[in-house]
Motif scaffolding. Structure first.
Motif, PDB file in Angstrom:
ATOM      1  N   UNK A   1     -36.588 -39.447  -9.200  1.00 26.44           N
ATOM      2  CA  UNK A   1     -36.219 -39.543  -7.594  1.00 26.44           C
ATOM      3  C   UNK A   1     -37.253 -39.661  -6.623  1.00 26.44           C
ATOM      4  N   UNK A   2     -36.905 -40.108  -5.761  1.00 26.13           N
ATOM      5  CA  UNK A   2     -37.820 -39.978  -4.524  1.00 26.13           C
ATOM      6  C   UNK A   2     -37.625 -38.473  -4.197  1.00 26.13           C
ATOM      7  N   UNK A   3     -38.905 -38.290  -3.154  1.00 25.14           N
ATOM      8  CA  UNK A   3     -38.884 -36.948  -2.881  1.00 25.14           C
ATOM      9  C   UNK A   3     -37.586 -36.268  -2.126  1.00 25.14           C
ATOM     10  N   UNK A   4     -37.228 -35.262  -2.659  1.00 21.81           N
ATOM     11  CA  UNK A   4     -36.038 -34.474  -1.992  1.00 21.81           C
ATOM     12  C   UNK A   4     -34.643 -35.267  -2.702  1.00 21.81           C
ATOM     13  N   UNK A   5     -34.983 -36.162  -3.496  1.00 18.06           N
ATOM     14  CA  UNK A   5     -33.793 -36.730  -4.443  1.00 18.06           C
ATOM     15  C   UNK A   5     -33.767 -36.596  -5.793  1.00 18.06           C
ATOM     16  N   UNK A   6     -32.460 -36.361  -6.447  1.00 22.06           N
ATOM     17  CA  UNK A   6     -32.609 -35.908  -7.789  1.00 22.06           C
ATOM     18  C   UNK A   6     -32.909 -37.381  -8.502  1.00 22.06           C
ATOM     19  N   UNK A   7     -33.194 -36.902 -10.127  1.00 25.21           N
ATOM     20  CA  UNK A   7     -33.671 -38.017 -10.859  1.00 25.21           C
ATOM     21  C   UNK A   7     -32.387 -38.482 -11.460  1.00 25.21           C
ATOM     22  N   UNK A   8     -32.355 -40.034 -12.165  1.00 26.43           N
ATOM     23  CA  UNK A   8     -31.389 -40.714 -12.477  1.00 26.43           C
ATOM     24  C   UNK A   8     -31.604 -40.794 -13.990  1.00 26.43           C
ATOM     25  N   UNK A   9     -30.501 -40.605 -14.771  1.00 26.82           N
ATOM     26  CA  UNK A   9     -30.566 -41.122 -16.253  1.00 26.82           C
ATOM     27  C   UNK A   9     -30.189 -42.353 -16.252  1.00 26.82           C
ATOM     28  N   UNK A  10     -31.054 -43.099 -16.888  1.00 25.76           N
ATOM     29  CA  UNK A  10     -30.603 -44.654 -17.117  1.00 25.76           C
ATOM     30  C   UNK A  10     -30.241 -44.938 -18.672  1.00 25.76           C
ATOM     31  N   UNK A  11     -29.697 -46.017 -18.898  1.00 23.88           N
ATOM     32  CA  UNK A  11     -29.335 -46.451 -20.136  1.00 23.88           C
ATOM     33  C   UNK A  11     -30.543 -46.544 -21.124  1.00 23.88           C
ATOM     34  N   UNK A  12     -30.587 -46.020 -22.497  1.00 21.89           N
ATOM     35  CA  UNK A  12     -31.759 -46.409 -23.173  1.00 21.89           C
ATOM     36  C   UNK A  12     -32.286 -47.993 -23.474  1.00 21.89           C
ATOM     37  N   UNK A  13     -31.306 -48.771 -23.026  1.00 19.21           N
ATOM     38  CA  UNK A  13     -31.711 -50.017 -23.100  1.00 19.21           C
ATOM     39  C   UNK A  13     -32.585 -50.489 -21.870  1.00 19.21           C
ATOM     40  N   UNK A  14     -32.711 -49.725 -20.934  1.00 18.79           N
ATOM     41  CA  UNK A  14     -33.406 -49.894 -19.560  1.00 18.79           C
ATOM     42  C   UNK A  14     -34.900 -50.331 -19.895  1.00 18.79           C
ATOM     43  N   UNK A  15     -35.332 -51.524 -19.293  1.00 21.38           N
ATOM     44  CA  UNK A  15     -36.935 -51.843 -19.430  1.00 21.38           C
ATOM     45  C   UNK A  15     -37.436 -51.851 -18.127  1.00 21.38           C
TER      46      UNK A  15
END
Length: 244
Positions: A62-76
């Motif tokens: 994530x951007x500074x101060x923002x949480x990370x995101x979990x994306x689908x395994x198919x993401x490229x």
């Protein structure tokens, strides 16, 4: 070298722990417990999702101060979208470099000056290699290597007369260079190549001044290197002129 725990310093605070001693403060217990939780929870989540999907997830920071995101395994991954200014720059710089190589090709038959010959050989080699890179870059993106209309080198793709790139020598300047010999050729070559290199610097500046342009990593590195190289060569040629 491995040091026993009793001889180590905890976080550089100067306090030493005895061998096999447990943390003695509530703060130390809290730090250890928190670290354990932070370590175990994401690992469990990743293992659970990996077991369900059959592959590991893709985590987008994530951007500074923002949480990370979990994306689908198919993401490229996707490369930054190029702008038309990128394509125009590469096509224009190929044309620009080709005239520099044409100028250096005159050196062997027009002067015996060793310094000019060495400089010309370096410019010819570097710009010929850069032209190959630019052509590969354009072809890999399905673009033409030329700004001109096929079969009509004096016309652009819109059917308008081709404009010379900044700093390029006029037909009159090129003719004067072809007619000169010896010291006069050296002078015209150096003056003309300084003008030519200066035009390339303008082209790089215009590229980076254009919104959305120059984001491609390969193009950015190339344009930056070209700018640095040609600035250095301009200083060399200015000093050569002063010596004359």
């Amino acid at each position: 070298m491995h040091h026993p725990v009793g001889n180590s310093t905890l976080f550089g605070f100067g306090r030493k722990l005895e061998p096999h001693a447990a943390p003695r403060s509530a703060m130390a217990i809290l730090v250890c417990a928190t670290a354990s939780v932070l370590w175990s929870v994401p690992t469990a989540a990743i293992e659970a999702q990996g077991a369900q999907s059959g592959s590991a997830p893709v985590v987008q920071p994530g951007a500074p101060g923002m949480p990370s995101k979990t994306l689908p395994p198919s993401t490229t991954g996707q490369a930054p979208q190029r702008s038309q200014a990128d394509v125009d720059f590469m096509q224009g710089m190929i044309m620009h470099h080709s005239q520099a190589v044409e100028m250096t090709a005159l050196i062997s038959s027009h002067t015996e000056n060793k310094e000019v010959r060495a400089l010309g050989a370096r410019i010819s080699l570097s710009q010929s290699e850069e032209m190959k890179f630019m052509k590969r870059w354009l072809l890999a993106r399905g673009e033409s290597v030329s700004m001109s209309m096929p079969g009509m080198p004096d016309m652009d793709k819109d059917g308008k007369p081709m404009q010379m790139m900044p700093g390029m020598l006029t037909p009159e300047q090129m003719n004067a260079l072809r007619q000169a010999k010896g010291a006069e050729f050296d002078r015209l070559f150096l003056v003309g190549m300084i003008q030519h290199h200066g035009g390339a610097l303008v082209m790089v500046k215009d590229l980076f001044d254009t919104a959305g342009a120059g984001q491609d990593a390969d193009l950015f590195d190339f344009a930056t290197d070209a700018d640095n190289t040609q600035r250095a060569e301009i200083r060399i040629m200015q000093n050569m002129l002063k010596e004359k």
